[in-house]
Design an enzyme around this catalytic site. Structure first.
Site, PDB file in Angstrom:
ATOM      1  CD  GLU A 129       6.344  -0.639  -7.108  1.00 42.05           C
ATOM      2  OE1 GLU A 129       5.507   0.154  -7.590  1.00 42.05           O
ATOM      3  OE2 GLU A 129       6.107  -1.348  -6.107  1.00 42.05           O
TER       4      GLU A 129
ATOM      5  CD1 TRP B  77      -4.722   4.393  -4.799  1.00 49.06           C
ATOM      6  CD2 TRP B  77      -5.859   5.103  -6.597  1.00 49.06           C
ATOM      7  NE1 TRP B  77      -5.894   4.925  -4.362  1.00 49.06           N
ATOM      8  CE2 TRP B  77      -6.619   5.364  -5.445  1.00 49.06           C
ATOM      9  CE3 TRP B  77      -6.361   5.470  -7.843  1.00 49.06           C
ATOM     10  CZ2 TRP B  77      -7.864   5.974  -5.508  1.00 49.06           C
ATOM     11  CZ3 TRP B  77      -7.601   6.073  -7.908  1.00 49.06           C
ATOM     12  CH2 TRP B  77      -8.346   6.316  -6.740  1.00 49.06           C
TER      13      TRP B  77
ATOM     14  CG  HIS C 191       7.662   3.862  -5.573  1.00 45.89           C
ATOM     15  ND1 HIS C 191       7.892   2.550  -5.912  1.00 45.89           N
ATOM     16  CD2 HIS C 191       6.815   3.837  -4.513  1.00 45.89           C
ATOM     17  CE1 HIS C 191       7.203   1.768  -5.089  1.00 45.89           C
ATOM     18  NE2 HIS C 191       6.535   2.532  -4.235  1.00 45.89           N
TER      19      HIS C 191
ATOM     20  N   GLY D 239       0.420   1.404  -0.477  1.00 45.51           N
ATOM     21  CA  GLY D 239       0.064   0.894  -1.796  1.00 45.51           C
ATOM     22  C   GLY D 239      -1.217   0.084  -1.720  1.00 45.51           C
ATOM     23  N   GLY D 240      -1.067  -1.248  -1.726  1.00 48.79           N
ATOM     24  CA  GLY D 240      -2.197  -2.180  -1.812  1.00 48.79           C
ATOM     25  C   GLY D 240      -3.378  -1.850  -0.908  1.00 48.79           C
TER      26      GLY D 240
ATOM     27  CB  SER E  61       3.658  -4.749   4.066  1.00 47.81           C
ATOM     28  OG  SER E  61       4.107  -5.396   2.890  1.00 47.81           O
TER      29      SER E  61
HETATM   30  P1  PGA Z   1       2.490  -1.551  -0.303  1.00 49.70           P
HETATM   31  O1  PGA Z   1       3.271  -0.489  -1.236  1.00 49.70           O
HETATM   32  O2  PGA Z   1       1.746  -0.762   0.733  1.00 49.70           O
HETATM   33  O3  PGA Z   1       1.583  -2.286  -1.245  1.00 49.70           O
HETATM   34  O4  PGA Z   1       3.536  -2.431   0.316  1.00 49.70           O
HETATM   35  C1  PGA Z   1       3.851   0.661  -0.700  1.00 49.70           C
HETATM   36  C2  PGA Z   1       4.498   1.481  -1.789  1.00 49.70           C
HETATM   37  O5  PGA Z   1       5.058   0.912  -2.727  1.00 49.70           O
HETATM   38  O6  PGA Z   1       4.442   2.725  -1.773  1.00 49.70           O
END
Ligand code: PGA
Length: 273
Positions: free
Chosen positions: A111, A15, A109, A250-251, A229
């Site tokens: 990020e 999330w 991750h 993620g999203g 994605s």
């Molecule tokens: P996303 O992110 O599905 O929004 O591309 C995946 C993730 O960062 O784990």
């Protein structure tokens, strides 16, 4: 090489910095209720579901309804510190996560690597720390768009993976296999997923690299996820590709209906699609 095995598929919701405690309770209640009906005994052998909310919402897992049933999904954290306790302002340790019912933890991750200065070395320390506490680390690897353009994908993944494998070797015999998430940085949150063929080729390379370091039997039990994605439209093509055992999402995991659709699609093998 696919290392045929009965690996249970794994769907992990990341999330990131989304949802308050109240929103999490609502989502968990909905997810538990609907998964309890959807996941008969056979389905729960086909796919395992993990949700990784922010630290501030982890407590919802223990306090949200359906306590009389065992939770039909597992709880994960988005990161943790490499030590059990100490003077590390703002950090959270493995024992603190376990107290909330956490059994999985995302490590490294992209990020975190980009915004929180995580290095290949700290990722390997955290991986071993998680394993020592019986938490399953989901170790994230992936190349940037520049790496890819320079044909450096394998070199980057090897560099990221080497210290992790070196460290895991010291505990591999007494701990369960960790999980690897292949997440090309350019595909995260961009709406531009890798092709299932490309992701599968990279997953095969990762499994072979793990087999070289930790042996064939370990590598055949290791689960490799694709992330970047992933959504309800493309999930089936990823999970049915050789050497991919699930997804880190993620999203598209933020909406409980969409997440349930993805779980349902991920659970079916190629011949049932
Ligand atoms: P996303 O992110 O599905 O929004 O591309 C995946 C993730 O960062 O784990």
């Amino acid at each position: 090489m696919t290392f045929a095995s009965q690996r249970t598929r794994l769907m992990v919701a990341n999330w990131k910095m989304h949802k308050t405690l109240a929103e999490t309770r609502q989502y968990f209640h909905e997810l538990s209720t609907r998964l309890s009906t959807m996941m008969d005994e056979r389905a729960s052998k086909d796919v395992e579901v993990v949700v990784c909310p922010p630290f501030t919402a982890l407590s919802a897992y223990r306090t949200t309804a359906l306590e009389e049933l065992s939770h039909p999904f597992a709880l994960g954290a988005q990161t943790m510190h490499a030590r059990s306790e100490g003077a590390f302002t703002g950090e959270i340790s493995a024992p603190m996560l376990i107290e909330h019912g956490v059994t999985y933890v995302i490590i490294g991750h992209s990020e975190r690597r980009q915004y929180a200065g995580e290095s290949d070395a700290s990722v390997s320390e955290k991986t071993v720390q998680a394993l020592r506490h019986q938490l399953v680390p989901i170790v994230c690897l992936g190349e940037t768009a520049d790496d890819r353009a320079a044909d450096q994908t394998k070199a980057v993944l090897s560099r990221q993976l080497a210290p992790v494998l070196q460290a895991v070797k010291t505990v591999a015999e007494e701990t369960p296999p960790f999980v690897i998430a292949y997440e090309p940085v350019w595909a995260i949150g961009s709406g531009q997923a890798a092709t299932p063929e490309d992701a599968s080729a990279v997953a095969t390379f990762i499994r072979e690299t793990v087999a070289d370091a930790l042996g064939q039997s370990y590598a055949s039990r290791l689960r490799i996820l694709y992330g970047g994605s992933v959504n309800a439209d493309n999930i089936a093509s990823f999970v049915n590709a050789p050497n991919i055992d699930g997804a880190l999402v993620g999203g598209a995991s933020l909406d409980v209906n969409q997440w349930l659709t993805m779980i349902e699609r991920a659970r079916r093998r190629g011949d049932e699609q």
